[in-house]
Scaffold this motif. Structure first.
Motif: not given
Length: 193
Positions: A151-176
């Motif tokens: 029960s907390t408001a942290c991190p209060s909408g500060r994290i750009p989730w879609k961008r972050l996960l897209a960048d991390l998933q893209e890394d994973d997808m580039t691996l053979d």
């Protein structure tokens, strides 16, 4: 393991471990936090008698501080130390890495991460994922907001989730396939140590 771009600012040794979950433990993801202020204020809490600790701090200028030499440390970043709540104890404090992000102070709780801060936290998470349980990045799988676990408001909408996960998933997808298997083997070897 020390993140190569981090400066060490070690928390007191006694601010880790969690009842019957001693440090280190295998990590499966991250809890992203907001400091709700500046690093000096958060550091004072980290070094003080307060029951709070976390693995990394990412400052607005992109500087990263690492607070435990082993990323498997059981830090106290999610819930009350010693509680038996499944989400805060078994998921949050034990199996997830706590990353605090400077900023988001009073009157500006939803302040977005700076670009330097975003790039630093992205690089940090890319590095950590090499040593963690092999799962594709995703919300409620490897990535959590503190407020989703206790029960907390942290991190209060500060994290750009879609961008972050897209960048991390893209890394994973580039691996053979051989690179994916090598990454899994590396993670398994680290878990066995």
């Amino acid at each position: 393991m020390i993140f190569p771009q981090a400066s060490l600012d070690l928390a007191p040794a006694q601010k880790q471990g969690y009842g019957f979950y001693p440090s280190p433990q295998t990590k499966e993801g991250f809890v992203l936090h907001s400091m709700v202020g500046s690093y000096p204020g958060a550091r004072s809490r980290l070094m003080g008698s307060d029951t709070a600790s976390w693995h990394f701090s990412v400052l607005v200028d992109g500087q990263v501080y690492q607070h435990f030499e082993d990323i498997g440390a059981v830090a106290w970043h999610c819930g009350v130390v010693g509680d038996a709540d499944t989400l805060t104890a078994a998921v949050g404090n034990v199996s997830l890495i706590g990353i605090e992000h400077e900023g988001g102070g009073p009157g500006n709780h939803s302040e977005p991460l700076t670009e330097a801060q975003y790039e630093a936290t992205l690089g940090l998470q890319r590095w950590c994922l090499q040593f963690m349980v092999a799962k594709p990045p995703g919300l409620w799988s490897t990535h959590f907001a503190h407020g989703w676990l206790s029960s907390t408001a942290c991190p209060s909408g500060r994290i750009p989730w879609k961008r972050l996960l897209a960048d991390l998933q893209e890394d994973d997808m580039t691996l053979d396939e051989s690179q994916r298997l090598e990454r899994i083997e590396t993670r398994l070897e680290e878990m066995i140590k």
